[in-house]
Design a protein around this motif. Structure first.
Motif, mmCIF file in Angstrom:
data_model
loop_
_atom_site.group_PDB
_atom_site.id
_atom_site.type_symbol
_atom_site.label_atom_id
_atom_site.label_comp_id
_atom_site.label_asym_id
_atom_site.label_seq_id
_atom_site.Cartn_x
_atom_site.Cartn_y
_atom_site.Cartn_z
ATOM 1 N N SER A 172 -5.303 -1.388 -8.423
ATOM 2 C CA SER A 172 -6.121 -2.578 -7.868
ATOM 3 C C SER A 172 -6.300 -3.045 -6.678
ATOM 4 C CB SER A 172 -5.661 -3.713 -8.756
ATOM 5 O OG SER A 172 -4.185 -3.916 -8.220
ATOM 6 N N ASN A 203 0.889 -1.186 0.077
ATOM 7 C CA ASN A 203 -0.039 -0.186 0.179
ATOM 8 C C ASN A 203 0.734 1.195 0.080
ATOM 9 O OD1 ASN A 203 -2.371 -1.294 -0.163
ATOM 10 N ND2 ASN A 203 -2.686 -1.408 2.141
ATOM 11 N N ALA A 204 1.962 1.270 0.924
ATOM 12 C CA ALA A 204 2.881 2.525 0.917
ATOM 13 C C ALA A 204 3.398 2.692 -0.540
ATOM 14 C CB ALA A 204 3.981 2.342 1.917
ATOM 15 N N SER A 210 0.995 8.743 5.118
ATOM 16 C CA SER A 210 0.367 7.748 6.198
ATOM 17 C C SER A 210 1.492 7.072 6.746
ATOM 18 C CB SER A 210 -0.475 6.647 5.335
ATOM 19 O OG SER A 210 -1.228 7.383 4.584
ATOM 20 N N MET A 212 -8.856 -5.252 -3.610
ATOM 21 C CA MET A 212 -10.221 -5.489 -3.115
ATOM 22 C C MET A 212 -10.736 -4.952 -1.767
ATOM 23 S SD MET A 212 -11.300 -8.815 -4.839
ATOM 24 C CE MET A 212 -12.571 -8.996 -3.697
ATOM 25 N N GLY A 213 -9.670 -3.966 -1.109
ATOM 26 C CA GLY A 213 -9.926 -3.619 0.275
ATOM 27 C C GLY A 213 -9.847 -4.890 1.382
ATOM 28 N N LEU A 214 -8.989 -5.502 1.102
ATOM 29 C CA LEU A 214 -8.861 -6.579 2.111
ATOM 30 C C LEU A 214 -7.548 -6.689 2.687
ATOM 31 C CD1 LEU A 214 -10.188 -9.720 -0.092
ATOM 32 C CD2 LEU A 214 -11.272 -8.830 2.067
ATOM 33 N N GLY A 215 -6.388 -5.951 2.073
ATOM 34 C CA GLY A 215 -5.130 -6.013 2.679
ATOM 35 C C GLY A 215 -5.187 -5.717 4.199
ATOM 36 N N LEU A 216 -5.771 -4.448 4.438
ATOM 37 C CA LEU A 216 -5.566 -3.968 5.751
ATOM 38 C C LEU A 216 -6.392 -4.779 6.860
ATOM 39 C CD1 LEU A 216 -5.741 0.007 5.274
ATOM 40 C CD2 LEU A 216 -3.811 -1.607 5.831
ATOM 41 N N ALA A 217 -7.549 -5.497 6.164
ATOM 42 C CA ALA A 217 -8.490 -6.347 7.203
ATOM 43 C C ALA A 217 -7.702 -7.499 7.488
ATOM 44 C CB ALA A 217 -9.603 -6.639 6.375
ATOM 45 N N GLY A 228 -1.709 10.142 1.275
ATOM 46 C CA GLY A 228 -2.793 10.137 2.607
ATOM 47 C C GLY A 228 -3.940 9.730 2.487
ATOM 48 N N ILE A 229 -4.696 9.895 3.556
ATOM 49 C CA ILE A 229 -5.984 9.189 3.806
ATOM 50 C C ILE A 229 -6.973 10.341 4.437
ATOM 51 C CG2 ILE A 229 -7.428 7.345 4.890
ATOM 52 C CD1 ILE A 229 -4.600 5.744 5.055
ATOM 53 N N TYR A 265 -13.297 -2.230 2.365
ATOM 54 C CA TYR A 265 -13.403 -0.700 2.466
ATOM 55 C C TYR A 265 -12.230 -0.217 1.647
ATOM 56 C CZ TYR A 265 -14.317 3.944 4.066
ATOM 57 O OH TYR A 265 -14.699 5.360 4.084
ATOM 58 N N GLN A 266 -12.635 0.572 0.507
ATOM 59 C CA GLN A 266 -11.585 1.403 0.024
ATOM 60 C C GLN A 266 -11.933 3.062 -0.096
ATOM 61 O OE1 GLN A 266 -12.003 -1.005 -3.806
ATOM 62 N NE2 GLN A 266 -10.162 -1.999 -3.332
ATOM 63 N N GLU A 319 -11.232 5.180 -2.547
ATOM 64 C CA GLU A 319 -11.712 5.773 -3.707
ATOM 65 C C GLU A 319 -12.654 4.652 -4.108
ATOM 66 O OE1 GLU A 319 -9.200 6.923 -7.049
ATOM 67 O OE2 GLU A 319 -7.586 6.431 -5.520
ATOM 68 N N ILE A 342 -10.410 2.391 7.353
ATOM 69 C CA ILE A 342 -9.870 1.355 6.409
ATOM 70 C C ILE A 342 -9.465 0.157 6.594
ATOM 71 C CG2 ILE A 342 -8.747 3.402 5.097
ATOM 72 C CD1 ILE A 342 -6.434 3.076 7.241
HETATM 73 P P1 ADP Z 1 -6.672 -2.340 -1.068
HETATM 74 O O1 ADP Z 1 -5.989 -3.661 -1.231
HETATM 75 O O2 ADP Z 1 -7.875 -2.278 -2.056
HETATM 76 O O3 ADP Z 1 -5.588 -1.315 -1.179
HETATM 77 P P2 ADP Z 1 -6.366 -2.189 1.709
HETATM 78 O O4 ADP Z 1 -7.292 -2.892 2.644
HETATM 79 O O5 ADP Z 1 -5.109 -2.684 1.697
HETATM 80 O O6 ADP Z 1 -7.277 -2.370 0.291
HETATM 81 O O7 ADP Z 1 -6.547 -0.675 1.936
HETATM 82 C C1 ADP Z 1 -7.807 -0.074 1.959
HETATM 83 C C2 ADP Z 1 -7.802 1.347 1.546
HETATM 84 O O8 ADP Z 1 -6.900 2.269 2.449
HETATM 85 C C3 ADP Z 1 -7.148 1.552 0.172
HETATM 86 O O9 ADP Z 1 -8.183 1.512 -0.789
HETATM 87 C C4 ADP Z 1 -6.592 2.751 0.361
HETATM 88 O O10 ADP Z 1 -7.635 3.762 -0.068
HETATM 89 C C5 ADP Z 1 -6.177 3.219 1.695
HETATM 90 N N1 ADP Z 1 -4.756 3.026 2.161
HETATM 91 C C6 ADP Z 1 -4.309 1.836 2.729
HETATM 92 N N2 ADP Z 1 -2.883 2.217 2.781
HETATM 93 C C7 ADP Z 1 -2.651 3.434 2.225
HETATM 94 C C8 ADP Z 1 -1.573 4.306 2.397
HETATM 95 N N3 ADP Z 1 -0.388 3.693 2.811
HETATM 96 N N4 ADP Z 1 -1.817 5.524 1.556
HETATM 97 C C9 ADP Z 1 -3.083 6.073 1.190
HETATM 98 N N5 ADP Z 1 -4.150 5.105 1.399
HETATM 99 C C10 ADP Z 1 -3.736 3.796 1.763
#
Ligand code: ADP
Length: 436
Positions: free
Chosen positions: A386, A329-330, A416, A388-393, A361-362, A375-376, A378, A370
């Motif tokens: 690309s 993500n970073a 961030s 699916m909003g799963l990485g952080l979960a 940033g967010i 959750y995404q 955008e 997030i």
């Molecule tokens: P995805 O795999 O879709 O990126 P994540 O769960 O990893 O999903 O992240 C969720 C959302 O958080 C991302 O779609 C992005 O909008 C935001 N996000 C995550 N990390 C960052 C970051 N380092 N800088 C800006 N936005 C971020």
């Protein structure tokens, strides 16, 4: 509460004199009733106490509460004394052509000395319950200016008709009943919303489990056969086959993330713990992202303690996935020429890892969400990246499974920082599934 100052006496035209003793007894009883009400466990007991208090304090034979039904536009008996329950439980009382209807529409109390002689009386209920209504007093149940129903008492025994004091008593009890009915309705709504949300969550999990299971087999076949084909065909076709393999691998990654979150949620995930070096995991992660970062001229840097491997008891492969999700993500959300710093340090009996970027940033409104599944920031229709909003979960579930904590700090347009802390020795994983 019951108004006990002198305004109350003026409002209801009551005089301090021979009736004083009587009134103060009623007041005392009313106060006692309201105090005891708080001990009632459920709505039925609470309102039954109000019905008995109404009958007792107004010297009546019986009392009941009619609730207005907005759809049918008539009343039903919401609360009646037990001895009338069977006879009139399913009876309906019309809005027009009943004393309850008059009280409801005029939003005023109505006292009638002989209901049988009053054209507004609806005699069918008396026939059904084998009851003779003579005197009657009805007061509206009003909550926040909206009428909900009517509270009635019947057949005053000590006088021919109901008095101003009776009206006051009934109005006090009616306001308690209205609040109780409203609270019960709100509680029911909240309960059905919670149940609805739970059911939705269950369906979502079931859908994820079935979909990922069904997709895994054909994808495995696509990957296996295309890798095999690549060996057989000439190098002039490698570009096309590589595209198939790349995209099929990406799909496989998505499916794995989906089932990973699902496993955490259903409690099916297990930790394969062992001694692992966080410093090593960070170095390996940086290596694996160097090429991707170079493509967008993002610099990946680490800052690790000189003489500490940062050894912890974790499931190394899961922590590596967590870190990869953060670093990816970073890099993805950094601008060309940006910088990503990964730091790790020991903190008493824990290790703290920080992934910091100076990317897009967010927004403040999105920050609390997030880590939620799917959750995404955008919309997926307009976003350039690309995912699916799963990485952080997945990251959150993994860290929490290890007894750790993860959070993010961010300023839109500035960058961030994602931080997670892992205890050196993870506690037993919780038995309860995580809700991500
Ligand atoms: P995805 O795999 O879709 O990126 P994540 O769960 O990893 O999903 O992240 C969720 C959302 O958080 C991302 O779609 C992005 O909008 C935001 N996000 C995550 N990390 C960052 C970051 N380092 N800088 C800006 N936005 C971020």
């Amino acid at each position: 509460m019951f108004p006990v100052n002198s305004d109350w006496l003026v409002k209801y035209n009551l005089t301090i004199g021979e009736n004083d003793m009587e009134q103060s007894k009623i007041l005392e009883r009313l106060l006692e009733v309201t105090r005891n009400l708080s001990a009632s466990a459920d709505l039925e007991t609470y309102v039954q106490t109000l019905l008995s208090a109404a009958a007792e304090l107004t010297d009546s034979e019986s009392a009941s509460i009619l609730e207005y039904d907005e759809i049918a536009q008539d009343f039903h008996f919401r609360f009646v004394p037990w001895f009338h329950r069977e006879a009139i439980q399913s009876a309906r009382v019309p809005l027009n052509g009943s004393i309850a209807g008059w009280v409801f529409l005029h939003e005023k109390p109505l006292s009638i000395p002989d209901a049988r002689a009053d054209a507004r009386h609806y005699p069918k209920i008396d026939q059904l319950s084998n009851f003779t209504t003579s005197s009657l007093l009805g007061v509206p149940l009003i909550l926040r200016g909206r009428p909900l129903g009517v509270f009635e008492v019947f057949n005053k025994s000590s006088a021919a008709q109901y008095s101003e004091e009776d009206i006051l008593i009934m109005e006090t009890l009616a306001s308690l009943a209205s609040t109780a009915l409203q609270n019960a309705a709100l509680e029911q709504n909240a309960q059905s919303s919670i149940e609805g949300a739970k059911e939705l969550e269950r369906l979502k999990s079931e859908f994820i489990a079935i979909t990922s299971h069904e997709l895994r087999t054909p994808l495995g076949l696509i990957l296996g056969h295309s890798t095999f084909l690549r060996e057989l065909i000439g190098s002039e076709h490698h570009e096309q086959v590589d595209a198939i393999i790349r995209n099929a691998s990406r799909l496989k990654e998505i499916i794995e993330s989906l089932s990973r979150v699902d496993n955490y949620q259903t409690g099916g995930a297990t930790l394969r713990e062992g001694r692992a070096s966080i410093a090593r995991i960070i170095e390996d992660t940086i290596l694996s992202f160097n090429e991707m970062a170079a493509q967008t001229q993002v610099t990946l840097k680490s800052s690790l303690p000189q003489d500490d491997e940062l050894s912890v008891n974790v499931d190394a492969s899961k922590i590596a996935v967590t870190l990869s999700n953060l670093v990816k993500n970073a890099v993805v959300f950094s601008n060309r020429g940006g910088q990503v710093n990964i730091r790790a340090e020991r903190q008493q009996d824990a290790v703290k890892v920080t992934v910091e970027d100076n990317g897009i940033g967010i927004p403040v409104k999105d920050l609390p969400h997030i880590f939620e599944r799917f959750y995404q920031v955008e919309s997926h229709l307009t976003r350039k990246h690309s995912g699916m909003g799963l990485g952080l979960a997945v990251a959150k579930a993994t860290v929490e499974m290890h007894g750790g904590k993860i959070w993010a700090e961010s300023i839109e347009g500035v960058g961030s920082t994602f931080i997670f802390i892992l205890p050196v020795d993870a506690p037993e994983p919780p038995k309860q599934p995580f809700i991500v």
